[in-house]
Design an enzyme around this catalytic site. Sequence first.
Site, PDB file in Angstrom:
ATOM      1  N   LYS A  47      -7.513  14.412  -5.809  1.00 35.59           N
ATOM      2  CA  LYS A  47      -6.410  14.525  -6.775  1.00 35.59           C
ATOM      3  C   LYS A  47      -5.830  15.945  -6.750  1.00 35.59           C
ATOM      4  N   TYR A 101     -13.434  12.592  -5.542  1.00 37.04           N
ATOM      5  CA  TYR A 101     -12.268  12.085  -6.290  1.00 37.04           C
ATOM      6  C   TYR A 101     -11.406  13.244  -6.782  1.00 37.04           C
ATOM      7  N   SER A 102     -12.025  14.197  -7.494  1.00 33.36           N
ATOM      8  CA  SER A 102     -11.212  15.274  -8.070  1.00 33.36           C
ATOM      9  C   SER A 102     -10.612  16.151  -6.976  1.00 33.36           C
ATOM     10  N   ASN A 132      -9.684  11.931 -20.285  1.00 35.88           N
ATOM     11  CA  ASN A 132     -10.133  10.534 -20.180  1.00 35.88           C
ATOM     12  C   ASN A 132      -9.357   9.609 -21.106  1.00 35.88           C
ATOM     13  N   ASP A 169       0.863  -1.186   0.000  1.00 37.65           N
ATOM     14  CA  ASP A 169       0.000   0.000   0.000  1.00 37.65           C
ATOM     15  C   ASP A 169       0.903   1.241   0.000  1.00 37.65           C
ATOM     16  N   ASP A 183     -28.915  10.821 -13.043  1.00 45.15           N
ATOM     17  CA  ASP A 183     -27.615  11.447 -13.298  1.00 45.15           C
ATOM     18  C   ASP A 183     -26.674  11.246 -12.108  1.00 45.15           C
ATOM     19  N   ASN A 205     -21.214  11.502 -24.341  1.00 44.97           N
ATOM     20  CA  ASN A 205     -21.336  10.111 -23.881  1.00 44.97           C
ATOM     21  C   ASN A 205     -22.280   9.308 -24.772  1.00 44.97           C
ATOM     22  N   THR A 207      -5.038  14.542 -13.125  1.00 47.85           N
ATOM     23  CA  THR A 207      -6.182  14.437 -14.037  1.00 47.85           C
ATOM     24  C   THR A 207      -6.723  15.814 -14.403  1.00 47.85           C
ATOM     25  N   ASP A 208      -7.379  15.885 -15.554  1.00 50.91           N
ATOM     26  CA  ASP A 208      -8.021  17.146 -15.952  1.00 50.91           C
ATOM     27  C   ASP A 208      -9.185  17.504 -15.033  1.00 50.91           C
ATOM     28  N   GLU A 209      -9.657  16.507 -14.251  1.00 50.89           N
ATOM     29  CA  GLU A 209     -10.819  16.785 -13.391  1.00 50.89           C
ATOM     30  C   GLU A 209     -10.508  17.803 -12.302  1.00 50.89           C
ATOM     31  N   TYR A 213     -26.041   8.073 -17.928  1.00 49.07           N
ATOM     32  CA  TYR A 213     -26.431   9.015 -16.877  1.00 49.07           C
ATOM     33  C   TYR A 213     -27.086  10.254 -17.497  1.00 49.07           C
ATOM     34  N   GLU A 244      -7.300   5.691  -5.954  1.00 46.75           N
ATOM     35  CA  GLU A 244      -8.697   5.322  -6.152  1.00 46.75           C
ATOM     36  C   GLU A 244      -9.152   6.237  -7.277  1.00 46.75           C
ATOM     37  N   ALA A 299      -0.825   5.134  -8.615  1.00 48.60           N
ATOM     38  CA  ALA A 299      -1.709   4.497  -7.634  1.00 48.60           C
ATOM     39  C   ALA A 299      -2.743   5.487  -7.131  1.00 48.60           C
TER      40      ALA A 299
HETATM   41  P1  NAD Z   1      -7.138   2.152 -11.923  1.00 49.90           P
HETATM   42  O1  NAD Z   1      -8.217   2.322 -10.917  1.00 49.90           O
HETATM   43  O2  NAD Z   1      -7.367   1.300 -13.115  1.00 49.90           O
HETATM   44  O3  NAD Z   1      -5.814   1.582 -11.201  1.00 49.90           O
HETATM   45  C1  NAD Z   1      -5.383   2.039  -9.972  1.00 49.90           C
HETATM   46  C2  NAD Z   1      -4.284   1.101  -9.469  1.00 49.90           C
HETATM   47  O4  NAD Z   1      -3.792   1.620  -8.217  1.00 49.90           O
HETATM   48  C3  NAD Z   1      -4.765  -0.324  -9.184  1.00 49.90           C
HETATM   49  O5  NAD Z   1      -3.841  -1.260  -9.664  1.00 49.90           O
HETATM   50  C4  NAD Z   1      -4.842  -0.380  -7.659  1.00 49.90           C
HETATM   51  O6  NAD Z   1      -4.625  -1.691  -7.130  1.00 49.90           O
HETATM   52  C5  NAD Z   1      -3.729   0.569  -7.280  1.00 49.90           C
HETATM   53  N1  NAD Z   1      -3.919   1.140  -5.925  1.00 49.90           N
HETATM   54  C6  NAD Z   1      -5.040   1.716  -5.434  1.00 49.90           C
HETATM   55  N2  NAD Z   1      -4.842   2.095  -4.161  1.00 49.90           N
HETATM   56  C7  NAD Z   1      -3.550   1.780  -3.858  1.00 49.90           C
HETATM   57  C8  NAD Z   1      -2.747   1.930  -2.706  1.00 49.90           C
HETATM   58  N3  NAD Z   1      -3.238   2.494  -1.590  1.00 49.90           N
HETATM   59  N4  NAD Z   1      -1.477   1.512  -2.745  1.00 49.90           N
HETATM   60  C9  NAD Z   1      -0.950   0.928  -3.856  1.00 49.90           C
HETATM   61  N5  NAD Z   1      -1.687   0.737  -4.971  1.00 49.90           N
HETATM   62  C10 NAD Z   1      -2.964   1.158  -4.974  1.00 49.90           C
HETATM   63  O7  NAD Z   1      -6.728   3.634 -12.340  1.00 49.90           O
HETATM   64  P2  NAD Z   1      -6.274   4.211 -13.754  1.00 49.90           P
HETATM   65  O8  NAD Z   1      -7.470   4.528 -14.562  1.00 49.90           O
HETATM   66  O9  NAD Z   1      -5.222   3.350 -14.311  1.00 49.90           O
HETATM   67  O10 NAD Z   1      -5.642   5.594 -13.290  1.00 49.90           O
HETATM   68  C11 NAD Z   1      -4.269   5.680 -12.928  1.00 49.90           C
HETATM   69  C12 NAD Z   1      -3.952   7.105 -12.527  1.00 49.90           C
HETATM   70  O11 NAD Z   1      -4.226   7.987 -13.600  1.00 49.90           O
HETATM   71  C13 NAD Z   1      -4.783   7.598 -11.342  1.00 49.90           C
HETATM   72  O12 NAD Z   1      -3.942   8.375 -10.520  1.00 49.90           O
HETATM   73  C14 NAD Z   1      -5.854   8.475 -11.984  1.00 49.90           C
HETATM   74  O13 NAD Z   1      -6.244   9.488 -11.109  1.00 49.90           O
HETATM   75  C15 NAD Z   1      -5.113   9.025 -13.190  1.00 49.90           C
HETATM   76  N6  NAD Z   1      -5.937   9.364 -14.365  1.00 49.90           N
HETATM   77  C16 NAD Z   1      -6.790   8.442 -14.906  1.00 49.90           C
HETATM   78  C17 NAD Z   1      -7.489   8.766 -16.069  1.00 49.90           C
HETATM   79  C18 NAD Z   1      -8.435   7.785 -16.715  1.00 49.90           C
HETATM   80  O14 NAD Z   1      -9.102   8.141 -17.685  1.00 49.90           O
HETATM   81  N7  NAD Z   1      -8.514   6.530 -16.270  1.00 49.90           N
HETATM   82  C19 NAD Z   1      -7.340  10.025 -16.659  1.00 49.90           C
HETATM   83  C20 NAD Z   1      -6.454  10.940 -16.064  1.00 49.90           C
HETATM   84  C21 NAD Z   1      -5.750  10.586 -14.933  1.00 49.90           C
HETATM   85  O1  TDX Z   2     -22.486   3.782 -16.343  1.00 52.60           O
HETATM   86  C1  TDX Z   2     -22.051   4.910 -16.669  1.00 52.60           C
HETATM   87  N1  TDX Z   2     -22.857   5.741 -17.406  1.00 52.60           N
HETATM   88  C2  TDX Z   2     -22.485   6.990 -17.789  1.00 52.60           C
HETATM   89  O2  TDX Z   2     -23.255   7.719 -18.444  1.00 52.60           O
HETATM   90  C3  TDX Z   2     -20.731   5.380 -16.335  1.00 52.60           C
HETATM   91  C4  TDX Z   2     -19.799   4.517 -15.535  1.00 52.60           C
HETATM   92  C5  TDX Z   2     -20.355   6.650 -16.731  1.00 52.60           C
HETATM   93  N2  TDX Z   2     -21.218   7.454 -17.419  1.00 52.60           N
HETATM   94  C6  TDX Z   2     -20.769   8.811 -17.815  1.00 52.60           C
HETATM   95  C7  TDX Z   2     -20.200   9.660 -16.699  1.00 52.60           C
HETATM   96  C8  TDX Z   2     -19.178  10.509 -17.410  1.00 52.60           C
HETATM   97  O3  TDX Z   2     -19.803  11.660 -17.963  1.00 52.60           O
HETATM   98  O4  TDX Z   2     -19.690   8.636 -18.739  1.00 52.60           O
HETATM   99  C9  TDX Z   2     -18.680   9.638 -18.561  1.00 52.60           C
HETATM  100  C10 TDX Z   2     -17.365   8.954 -18.251  1.00 52.60           C
HETATM  101  O5  TDX Z   2     -17.487   8.351 -16.982  1.00 52.60           O
HETATM  102  P1  TDX Z   2     -16.263   7.539 -16.315  1.00 52.60           P
HETATM  103  O6  TDX Z   2     -15.826   6.470 -17.260  1.00 52.60           O
HETATM  104  O7  TDX Z   2     -16.683   7.159 -14.931  1.00 52.60           O
HETATM  105  O8  TDX Z   2     -15.106   8.628 -16.312  1.00 52.60           O
HETATM  106  P2  TDX Z   2     -14.991  10.108 -15.669  1.00 52.60           P
HETATM  107  O9  TDX Z   2     -15.951  10.308 -14.574  1.00 52.60           O
HETATM  108  O10 TDX Z   2     -15.020  11.071 -16.811  1.00 52.60           O
HETATM  109  O11 TDX Z   2     -13.504  10.014 -15.042  1.00 52.60           O
HETATM  110  C11 TDX Z   2     -12.425   9.399 -15.783  1.00 52.60           C
HETATM  111  O12 TDX Z   2     -11.609  10.381 -16.394  1.00 52.60           O
HETATM  112  C12 TDX Z   2     -10.801  11.181 -15.569  1.00 52.60           C
HETATM  113  C13 TDX Z   2     -11.569   8.520 -14.881  1.00 52.60           C
HETATM  114  O13 TDX Z   2     -12.396   7.537 -14.259  1.00 52.60           O
HETATM  115  C14 TDX Z   2     -10.830   9.339 -13.855  1.00 52.60           C
HETATM  116  O14 TDX Z   2      -9.986   8.504 -13.077  1.00 52.60           O
HETATM  117  C15 TDX Z   2      -9.985  10.349 -14.594  1.00 52.60           C
HETATM  118  O15 TDX Z   2      -9.340  11.199 -13.698  1.00 52.60           O
END
Ligand code: NAD
Ligand code: TDX
Length: 339
Positions: A157, A153-154, A182, A59, A275, A252, A125-127, A210, A84, A82
């Site tokens: 971050k 979440y945002s 995203n 962790d 939503d 979406n 993240t852009d969020e 949503y 959530e 790493a």
């Molecule tokens: P993900 O949820 O798929 O993966 C997260 C990983 O972190 C997992 O392997 C999990 O086991 C690990 N983890 C969680 N808590 C932990 C802890 N306490 N210690 C060690 N490991 C831990 O996430 P992702 O979509 O791959 O995102 C990765 C990073 O990129 C995140 O920081 C997220 O904020 C950022 N990000 C994601 C997106 C996106 O679209 N997915 C966009 C921009 C930024």
């Molecule tokens: O079931 C759904 N129905 C729906 O309409 C889900 C899961 C999402 N949505 C909508 C919500 C958002 O407008 O789709 C869009 C994308 O949703 P997510 O995939 O949950 O992404 P988002 O909330 O945009 O966040 C993602 O991009 C920025 C990542 O999960 C974040 O980790 C990253 O920082």
Amino acid sequence: MTIIVTGGAGFIGSNFIFHMLDKYPDDRIVCLDKLTYAGNLSTLEPVMDHQNFRFVKADICDREAVFKLFEEEKPQVVVNFAAESHVDRSIDDPGIFLRTNILGTQTLMDACRKYGIVRYHQVSTDEVYGDLPLDRPDLFFTETTPIHTSSPYSASKASADLLVLAYHRTYGLPVTISRCSNNYGPYHFPEKLIPLMIANCLNDKPLPVYGEGLNVRDWLYVEDHCKAIDLIIRKGRVGEVYNIGGHNEMRNIDIVKLICKTLGKPESLITYVADRKGHDMRYAIDPAKIDRELGWKPETMFNDGIVKTIQWYLDHRAWWEEIISGEYQQYYENMYRGR
Ligand code: NAD
Ligand code: TDX
């Protein structure tokens, strides 16, 4: 060079590890991951036996384990993926987001201070910029857009980003931050929009959109994000923030319809549901800085990337079917029941 990659068993982290081992086979990659519900060791199977790869289950908030790993590996670079990462889960239960995303970042940076590193990179993240209105397509997030968060979440971050910049200013820690839009692509956890819609389509299940589905996200193929981070850790300026995005805004509902069409499934599967609370309307990144300073540009166009991604989910059914069985089933029931 030794690089610690945290969160490497998740979506973007695993893609980053594949990219790095492929491009720099002589660099050592050490993945530190807690293996939460979102982390999957099977994802890393292709590199488990690579001579320059090591996996450590821990962790990022566990100070003792983190410091021990730094002591053993003496990394030059740390890339922190790493976190959530799911907005809906953060609305349901914010606590773990604050712990992992903020305190975990602090623990990693404390280890960096103690053992000394060349670069600490924070994957943000852009969020953190909040959202933009739908009727102002001329507006984009730049690195100087004020932080203005919407979800727990945002907010977590953004807090981590501020802490990273504070460690730079106060202790001189050599940091960089990237804020990406995203991502989509292989190994995307099926609770997120694109993989969830692909999996539900393939199982002829309702597609929960949503609100009215008019929210806009700026989609980037995951490999392009990984290449951008690779550039930033090598050539980015210390203390700087870099936005990463593909100028690929989509509603979406249009994404969901495109997935239906590509898989030959009827749009009647689309179900409009309640939503998301505080739902951000539009994200749109201006990536001019990373283009100008580091010469980064997205390479995969959405039309190609989405076809590759859908094909990947067709070819890797076992990977996501295992995930959506078991514990995830309970999450899905709770999140979507009566919505
Ligand atoms: P993900 O949820 O798929 O993966 C997260 C990983 O972190 C997992 O392997 C999990 O086991 C690990 N983890 C969680 N808590 C932990 C802890 N306490 N210690 C060690 N490991 C831990 O996430 P992702 O979509 O791959 O995102 C990765 C990073 O990129 C995140 O920081 C997220 O904020 C950022 N990000 C994601 C997106 C996106 O679209 N997915 C966009 C921009 C930024
Ligand atoms: O079931 C759904 N129905 C729906 O309409 C889900 C899961 C999402 N949505 C909508 C919500 C958002 O407008 O789709 C869009 C994308 O949703 P997510 O995939 O949950 O992404 P988002 O909330 O945009 O966040 C993602 O991009 C920025 C990542 O999960 C974040 O980790 C990253 O920082």
